[in-house]
Design a protein around this motif. Structure first.
Motif, PDB file in Angstrom:
ATOM      1  N   SER A 103     -23.023   5.688  68.501  1.00 46.98           N
ATOM      2  CA  SER A 103     -22.881   7.000  67.863  1.00 46.98           C
ATOM      3  C   SER A 103     -22.753   8.130  68.891  1.00 46.98           C
ATOM      4  O   SER A 103     -21.706   8.734  69.019  1.00 46.98           O
ATOM      5  N   TRP A 104     -23.832   8.402  69.630  1.00 49.51           N
ATOM      6  CA  TRP A 104     -23.793   9.566  70.522  1.00 49.51           C
ATOM      7  C   TRP A 104     -24.367   9.303  71.910  1.00 49.51           C
ATOM      8  O   TRP A 104     -24.263  10.144  72.796  1.00 49.51           O
ATOM      9  N   ALA A 240     -21.588   8.196  62.159  1.00 46.84           N
ATOM     10  CA  ALA A 240     -21.198   8.671  63.486  1.00 46.84           C
ATOM     11  C   ALA A 240     -20.447   7.595  64.261  1.00 46.84           C
ATOM     12  O   ALA A 240     -19.515   7.893  65.011  1.00 46.84           O
ATOM     13  N   ARG A 243     -16.849   7.145  62.716  1.00 49.45           N
ATOM     14  CA  ARG A 243     -15.902   8.187  63.121  1.00 49.45           C
ATOM     15  C   ARG A 243     -15.142   7.764  64.370  1.00 49.45           C
ATOM     16  O   ARG A 243     -13.932   7.943  64.467  1.00 49.45           O
ATOM     17  N   ARG A 293     -25.266  15.169  65.566  1.00 53.62           N
ATOM     18  CA  ARG A 293     -25.309  14.955  64.111  1.00 53.62           C
ATOM     19  C   ARG A 293     -24.553  16.072  63.383  1.00 53.62           C
ATOM     20  O   ARG A 293     -23.809  15.825  62.434  1.00 53.62           O
ATOM     21  N   VAL A 296     -20.846  15.527  63.613  1.00 54.33           N
ATOM     22  CA  VAL A 296     -20.369  14.466  62.723  1.00 54.33           C
ATOM     23  C   VAL A 296     -20.215  14.999  61.311  1.00 54.33           C
ATOM     24  O   VAL A 296     -19.215  14.764  60.629  1.00 54.33           O
TER      25      VAL A 296
END
Length: 323
Positions: A103-104, A240, A243, A293, A296
């Motif tokens: 995700s990140w 996330a 994406r 977050r 996203v």
């Protein structure tokens, strides 16, 4: 008083293990025992009760632990105040579940590399139970997991929970919106058995009065993605991560009439008065996760107009289709 001996005592007391403390400080177990013995001789008191092959603090050891924390904190303060202004190297043993990694976390690591020239990373990607145990044992400095690590000297901070979505193949799953009953007839993929996403998925169907579908439990996001891409079924993944994946793979999040339970994420670490992970770094990581977050949510496309209208218009006012 030799502060290396004080540090040795602090970690033995915190980890309740001579071998784990030695591993933490990158010394042999015999060297660790020698440091503790030298400290006890200097103080004229036994600090550790070594009976029954278990490490326990004596009364004197419990009292000295308070002073040890103060001494190590003062040492850190002096180094920070009197040290050179040049950037210091930051070596970090970091653990994360796959949901955070995809995700990140990669963006955060890149950010750290740009802002901390001496940044050195040792990354472990594992399941939540493994990460929690490694933080307890002192083999990780930081861990991002679905559960907080509890115990003496351990601290946890909650991060924003991760929105979970159903993910299908762009060409095979073409319905504009899926009911939960539609998904019950498909092969479903989620994380390992007993994990939060697995338990939440089964509860979702039970609460709806539907027979739980065939659910395949897989510990790897990469494996789940390849199975969905191959037409095997529908997966539950963090939005996330989806994406990123949809930019290069024929995948898409499926609109559903029921939302999946968000995945909780906790940052756990061990309190280290002598240095360890700076509190500023903890705050920076939480801020970065929060901004990731928000980005996203901002990037999620709005629902098509006809779907929004159907959701907003009361059923009694909707025009019935002609027969």
């Amino acid at each position: 008083m030799n502060l290396r001996f004080v540090e040795a005592f602090f970690w033995v007391a915190s980890l309740k293990s001579m071998s784990r403390a030695a591993e933490k400080l990158f010394i042999t177990q015999s060297a660790m025992s020698s440091r503790i013995a030298a400290l006890e001789e200097e103080l004229g008191a036994l600090l550790l009760d070594r009976r029954d092959k278990q490490i326990r603090l004596t009364v004197a050891g419990t009292r000295f632990l308070v002073y040890a924390e103060r001494l190590l904190a003062m040492q850190r303060e002096i180094k920070s105040e009197m040290g050179s202004a040049a950037a210091r190297a930051l070596s970090l043993r970091l653990g994360a579940i796959e949901s955070v990694l995809h995700s990140w976390l990669i963006e955060w690591v890149q950010h750290m590399r740009e802002t901390q020239p001496g940044f050195e990373l040792e990354l472990t990607v594992e399941t939540t139970p493994v990460l929690v145990e490694q933080v307890r044992r002192g083999t990780l400095d930081l861990a991002f997991a679905a559960l907080p690590a509890g115990g003496d000297g351990l601290r946890s901070r909650a991060l924003p929970p991760m929105e979970m979505v159903f993910v299908g193949h762009r060409e095979l799953h073409r319905k504009r919106r899926y009911a939960l009953a539609d998904l019950a007839g498909l092969e479903l993929l989620t994380f390992q058995r007993g994990s939060q996403p697995h338990v939440a998925l089964l509860d979702l169907f039970r609460r709806a009065g539907l027979e739980p579908p065939r659910v395949h439990t897989i510990s790897s996001i990469s494996a789940m993605v390849q199975l969905v891409e191959g037409g095997f079924g529908v997966a539950t993944l963090p939005r996330a991560a989806v994406r990123r994946l949809t930019e290069r793979l024929p995948l898409k999040p499926l609109a559903c009439d029921v939302a999946l339970t968000p995945l909780p994420v906790h940052l756990s670490y061990r309190h280290d008065p002598g240095g360890g992970v700076p509190s500023a770094l903890i705050d920076a990581v939480l801020a970065f996760a929060g901004s990731a977050r928000a980005s996203v949510k901002a990037s999620v496309p709005a629902a098509p107009a006809d779907i929004r209208l159907a959701e907003e218009t009361p059923a009694r006012n909707r025009t019935r289709p002609r027969s």
